[in-house]
Structures are given as C-alpha cells and as structure tokens.
Scaffold this active site. Structure first.
Site, PDB file in Angstrom:
ATOM      1  N   TRP A   1      44.977  51.143  42.841  1.00  0.00           N
ATOM      2  CA  TRP A   1      46.246  50.454  43.058  1.00  0.00           C
ATOM      3  C   TRP A   1      46.855  50.829  44.404  1.00  0.00           C
ATOM      4  CZ3 TRP A   1      48.610  46.398  42.983  1.00  0.00           C
ATOM      5  CH2 TRP A   1      49.961  46.192  42.724  1.00  0.00           C
TER       6      TRP A   1
ATOM      7  N   GLY B   1      54.109  43.908  38.508  1.00  0.00           N
ATOM      8  CA  GLY B   1      53.815  42.514  38.204  1.00  0.00           C
ATOM      9  C   GLY B   1      52.383  42.354  37.741  1.00  0.00           C
TER      10      GLY B   1
ATOM     11  N   LYS C   1      53.278  47.247  28.482  1.00  0.00           N
ATOM     12  CA  LYS C   1      52.216  46.266  28.222  1.00  0.00           C
ATOM     13  C   LYS C   1      50.846  46.929  28.165  1.00  0.00           C
ATOM     14  CE  LYS C   1      50.889  46.475  32.602  1.00  0.00           C
ATOM     15  NZ  LYS C   1      49.594  46.827  33.191  1.00  0.00           N
TER      16      LYS C   1
ATOM     17  N   ASP D   1      52.828  40.256  33.507  1.00  0.00           N
ATOM     18  CA  ASP D   1      51.936  41.420  33.502  1.00  0.00           C
ATOM     19  C   ASP D   1      51.235  41.560  32.155  1.00  0.00           C
ATOM     20  OD1 ASP D   1      50.665  43.621  34.490  1.00  0.00           O
ATOM     21  OD2 ASP D   1      52.444  44.852  34.731  1.00  0.00           O
TER      22      ASP D   1
END
EC number: 1.1.1.94
Length: 317
Positions: A20, A116, A171, A224
């Site tokens: 990331w 996101g 999530k 997401d």
C-alpha cells in the site's frame, strides 16, 4: 501554503514500503511530487527523512503505528506539516484507530485519513480508482486531494475522518466472512445477502462512536466493502477462503505475502462491542471461526438461524 499555487511541489515522505505504501508513492511520483519512502530497513533515519517534509503519509501496519508516532512526537515538525494516515486497523492495546493515535501524538498537526476501494495491485497497474481524503481541517484535506488526484485516481474529500477510517478498517472483518461464503460455494444470493448485512453492522459501530451515516454509503464504506469482498487480491478475503477449504489460520497467514489486518481487527472489535454493547453478529461468527470454536459451515448456520427480525431493526439512521 497552498500546494497548488506554490512555486515548488511539496516534499512528501511515505512511511511504510509495503504494497500500500509503495502504491501511494507510485501515484505521487507519477504526479511529479517529490516522494521518499521510509521503512525500518531504510539506511536513512526516520527523523532525518521527515525533517522539512510538507506531507507525511503513514502506511505502516497498525502494529507499527504507536512506535513510529512516538518517534515523530519527539520531533519539532513544521506546524503545517500534514500527517496522512492510510493504515487500516485497530490498536489492540488502546482499541483506538490510527488517526486517534496520531492525533494524540501530534495534536498541533493537521491529520487526514485516506481510504477507499483501492486494491494496491490495481493502483500499480494504472487502472482507474477513486478514494477519499477526510479531515476536520478542510484546507488540509484539499491540499492532499490536490497532490494525489490524477487522470486515473479520483480523490474526494469529506469531514468525517473517524467514519472514513472505520469503514476501511471494519470491512476487513466482513471480507473474511465473504471469503468463507465464496469458498463454500454458497452462491450469489448468499454472498449478496452477507455483504448487504455487513454494511449496517459496520455503520452501527461507526454511529455509536459519532461517525456520520452518509460516510458509510460512500467510497470509504460501501465502496471499500464491495472491492474487498469481491476480489482474491484482498488478503482478508483470502483468509476466509482458505479457512473454508480446511486450511489452518497459521498456514494461511504464513503464505499470504502480507498482513491481513482483519484478523487483529476482529479481536479488537469484539472487545469494543462487548464493552459498548454493540450488536456485531457477523463479526462474532468470524471471531469464533478464527479461534477454532466453530467450523465454516457452522458459522453460516449460526447466522442463518438467528432470531427473525425486521430488516432495519436496531439500524436507526
């Protein structure tokens, strides 16, 4: 200072050289923003690298956030240096989010959250994506929006950093559940129902702590959730999928090639839910599954056999 109107581009340092962090540095470099990447293996010290930085982007794992934040706390950063946190997770010691850790360490700095539906491999391929930069400091959010925005990377702003952060963090727990569902071959109906019911569970937690409801219907929430629950590029999804195929959690994590933050997040979220008395039925089954208390089919059965109720019961927006 406005980055858009400055004679020279801002100096940016990305903390964390994982997938990331590297993807975020890739976006910035493509925008001709001078960007350095620091990791624990860097020959240059953290302190020397961030000295004079206009923007610091933290993409270290949640495990590393407290120690890195403590090191920056001991420094005399420029007052307008913006700290952007892109970490998704909950600290197991304090049960706080990354932005809360950073805010406590750097109370005088503008803090922004970037989150996101951003699978790093797709970002690296230059595929179109969108993200959110959230901050209580609107000017800071707009500055970060300016340096990240590109033809294939659309950036929105909002003023709900906590909701944006919780959407991206929670999530990951749901992605484990959906990976189980997919691995068991339960079909599109079951997968759709699970993802749909996951959203109010995430939202319920967020609203309890003062997040804004609209945030969870946007990119950092629903967006997401859909991305992470629909792709084998998601490490959390692959954890659930592997469990459904009879692999042990230890075996899955050893072969994952990165961190699945949803595993730690599940444990912390259960502690928070117990303390605050928040209903998190999907998370509870994921927790039991991760700790070997039930099998994947039993987790599905437990969710299907819950007490019947109205669809929007205890989900008052």
């Amino acid at each position: 200072m406005s980055f858009a109107n400055a004679d020279t581009p801002p100096q940016v340092v990305v903390l964390g050289a994982g997938a990331w962090g590297s993807s975020l540095a890739y976006v910035l470099n493509n925008n001709d923003i001078p960007t350095q990447v620091w990791s624990r293996r860097s020959p240059q010290s953290l302190e020397s690298m961030v000295a004079g930085a206009d923007v610091i982007v933290s993409a270290v794992s949640i495990k590393g956030v407290p120690s890195v934040a403590a090191r920056l706390e001991a420094m005399d950063l420029q007052r307008r240096t913006i700290l952007v946190t892109a970490t998704k997770g909950l600290d197991p010691e304090t049960m706080t989010t990354p932005s809360q850790i950073w805010q406590a360490a750097l109370p005088s700095q503008p803090i922004a959250v970037l989150s996101g539906p951003n699978l790093s491999k797709e970002i690296d391929q230059g595929l179109p994506a969108a993200t959110v930069v959230a901050s209580s400091d609107q000017a800071a959010a707009e500055e970060i929006q300016t340096i990240f925005a590109a033809d294939n990377f659309r950036v929105y702003t909002n003023n709900d950093p906590l909701g944006t952060e919780l959407g991206g963090t929670l999530k990951n727990v749901m992605a484990i559940a959906v990976g189980v569902c997919e691995g068991l071959g339960l079909g599109t109906n079951a997968k759709s129902a699970l993802i749909t019911r996951a959203l109010p569970e995430i939202t319920r937690v967020g609203l309890h702590f003062g997040a804004q409801p609209d945030t969870f219907w946007g990119l950092a929430g629903l967006g997401d959730l859909l991305a992470t629950c629909s792709s084998m590029l998601s490490r959390n999804y692959r954890v659930g999928y592997g469990l459904s195929k009879g692999q042990s959690l230890e075996e899955i994590l050893a072969n994952l090639g990165g961190t699945a933050e949803g595993v730690n997040t599940t444990d912390v979220l259960i502690k928070i839910a117990n303390r605050e008395k928040i209903a998190v039925p999907i998370t509870r089954q994921v927790y039991r599954l991760l700790h070997g208390k039930i099998t994947p089919p039993q987790a599905v059965e437990a969710l299907m056999e819950r007490e019947l109720k109205a669809e929007f019961e205890d989900f008052d927006l």
